[in-house]
Every structure is written in C-alpha cells, then in structure tokens.
Design an enzyme around this catalytic site. Structure first.
Site, mmCIF file in Angstrom:
data_model
loop_
_atom_site.group_PDB
_atom_site.id
_atom_site.type_symbol
_atom_site.label_atom_id
_atom_site.label_comp_id
_atom_site.label_asym_id
_atom_site.label_seq_id
_atom_site.Cartn_x
_atom_site.Cartn_y
_atom_site.Cartn_z
ATOM 1 C CB ALA A 97 14.479 -10.397 -29.029
ATOM 2 C CG ASN A 101 15.969 -16.612 -23.557
ATOM 3 O OD1 ASN A 101 16.405 -17.637 -23.058
ATOM 4 N ND2 ASN A 101 14.789 -16.110 -23.241
ATOM 5 C CG HIS A 105 18.021 -6.735 -27.552
ATOM 6 N ND1 HIS A 105 18.284 -7.172 -26.276
ATOM 7 C CD2 HIS A 105 16.776 -7.182 -27.837
ATOM 8 C CE1 HIS A 105 17.257 -7.851 -25.809
ATOM 9 N NE2 HIS A 105 16.315 -7.860 -26.728
#
Ligand SMILES: NC(=O)c1ccc[n+]([C@@H]2O[C@H](COP(=O)([O-])OP(=O)(O)OC[C@H]3O[C@@H](n4cnc5c(N)ncnc54)[C@H](O)[C@@H]3O)[C@@H](O)[C@H]2O)c1
Length: 252
Positions: free
Chosen positions: A119, A175, A203
């Site tokens: 991601a 993760n 993120h």
C-alpha cells in the site's frame, strides 16, 4: 509464463483473478468455500477446499492474500513443496524467530519469498538503510474509524509506538510498517490515526539518514469491497508478478 496458486480469495484475490492476462491463476483456496468458488469461476482456476490438496497443484508460486495467521500456518509448507511465495500479510514477519525459520526453509528449498511494496511507494530505495544509516524512520497512517472498527467523531491518535506493538493491536492494518522495517533494516516509529472526514487511507513516510531525507504521502483509493484495503496493494502484487520473468530489473 509462471502460473500461480491464490491463497485467500477476498478483496485482493478478486483484483488478481480479474487480471489473468498478466498472470494465469491455476488454483485457488480459501477457508470460506463460497469465496474460493466465486474466484475460481472468475479466473477459470481449479478450486480447492483444503490446503493439502491445493498445495499439490500444478503452479510455480503461491500468492498469499489471506491473513497473518495464514502466513504463519502455511508459508513453510508452500516453500517445502518447491513453490515460491509472495507474502502480502507481511505483519507475520514481525516475529523475528518465525522470519528467520522461514528464510532458512526457503534457502534449503532453493525458493524465494517476495514482499510486494503493497500500500506504499518507496520501499525499493529504503533498502539503502541496510548499508547506510537511517537515523529517523516514521510512518504515520490515517484511516477512517470504520476501517479500524472504531467509533470517532473527530480525528484522533489511536496508537503510537513500534511496529511490533502496533501489529499486536491492529494485525490487519499495519503490514506497511513491518514492510518498511524489513526494507530499511531498522525499527519504525508508528503513529496510527483515525479521521472520520477522510475518504482515502493515507500513509506518510518520513526518513532521514546519510543519504538526505524523504517525505512521501500516499493517499490510497480504498477498494470498493473492503475499505480497509488499498487498491494500490493489489496492483503492486500484479506488477511484481508481471516483472518476475523480466531480464531488466528496475528499482530494487
Ligand atoms: N502489505 C500491504 O501493504 C497490504 C495491503 C493490503 C492488504 N494486506 C493484507 O493482505 C491480506 C489480504 O487482504 P484483503 O483485503 O484481500 O483481505 P480480505 O479480508 O478481503 O480477504 C482475505 C481472504 O483470505 C481468507 N483467509 C483468511 N485466513 C485464511 C486462511 N488461514 N486460509 C485460507 N484463507 C484464509 C478469508 O476467508 C478471505 O476470503 C490481508 O491480510 C491484508 O491485511 C497487506
């Protein structure tokens, strides 16, 4: 062209199954039989309802898109059956002893374990941390309260600490932090925020070292079927698979 076995037929599994022009799916397995059936129908793969039969299938590589628990349970067997492994639930590798054992199993079997960028963006060059000091590595993740199963009427910090601690509290959602740590070769400081006003998982990666500094912000489109999963993660698996046979290796 390599053929893959798909372990986990959820959201990421669906995206992979819809792109057989990139990589053919030979076999699928999921603990929920109806999900395996559905994906098998989409991509024309053989459907298995138990792991021992699945792993005997005619394919070269297993794509794990299931859970941390599935990695812990099946990863060793995959390698021992002479198949390479792509691990998306990379949180399982936060356990150093398990990671070491798995690495040894792969070495003995002559197989490889691939960790896709998932991601985020920037995992490739963070590996310079393995040879040149990275003094600061921070991951700030912001998600909707619903995706973490939390109720919140305003933006708030729900976790601050190391990735290893975070994964114990939020095993499905962090993760990325473990992938960052494995790439950079050092612990990451993790902040997990919820914000009821965002519609994209975010993120933010900050790193400082001898090389200089980086600040990356990734605003992921959530997958329509599962707001906790970023579409980018599925695309990164497909890209990894597409390039496995390519003699020109970019960005490692
Ligand atoms: N590395 C990253 O950046 C990143 C990004 C997104 C998702 N992920 C991880 O990838 C995995 C898949 O994501 P998703 O959105 O497709 O999840 P999902 O919940 O939509 O699907 C997971 C599927 O795996 C199956 N499953 C779970 N445990 C299993 C087991 N032990 N054996 C067989 N099947 C099992 C479930 O029944 C489900 O159908 C999750 O663990 C998620 O946390 C990692």
């Amino acid at each position: 062209m390599i053929r893959i076995g798909l372990l986990g037929c959820g959201n990421v599994g669906h995206v992979i199954a819809r792109h057989t022009e990139i990589v053919p799916v030979a076999a699928v397995y999921d603990t929920v039989g109806s999900r395996a059936n559905e994906i098998g129908e989409i991509c024309g793969a053989a459907v298995f309802h138990d792991f021992p039969a699945f792993i005997e299938g005619d394919f070269d590589l297993v794509v794990e898109a299931a859970s941390v628990e599935a990695v812990r349970r099946y990863a060793g067997e995959v390698l021992e059956h002479g198949k390479d492994l792509v691990i998306l639930s990379v949180g399982a590798l936060a356990d150093a002893e398990f990671r070491h054992q798995l690495s040894e199993t792969a070495r003995k079997a002559g197989r490889r374990i691939y960790i896709p960028s998932g991601a985020i963006i920037g995992l490739d060059n963070l590996k310079i941390g393995q040879i040149s000091e990275i003094r600061k590595l921070v991951l700030k993740t912001t998600k909707s309260p619903a995706s973490l199963g939390i109720e919140a009427s305003e933006k708030m910090l729900v976790f601050k600490g190391t990735a290893a601690d975070c994964i114990r509290h939020f095993p499905k959602n962090i993760n990325v932090a473990v992938a960052l740590e494995l790439a950079a070769g050092r612990e990451a400081d993790v902040e997990l925020w919820v914000d009821p006003d965002i519609d994209r998982n975010m993120h933010e990666v900050c790193a400082e070292g001898e090389f200089g500094d980086i600040h990356i912000t990734v605003r992921n489109t959530p997958s329509p079927d599962n707001p906790a999963t970023s579409y980018l993660a599925a695309l990164s698996v497909l890209t990894l698979l597409k390039n496995l046979d390519n003699p020109i290796v970019i960005g490692t």
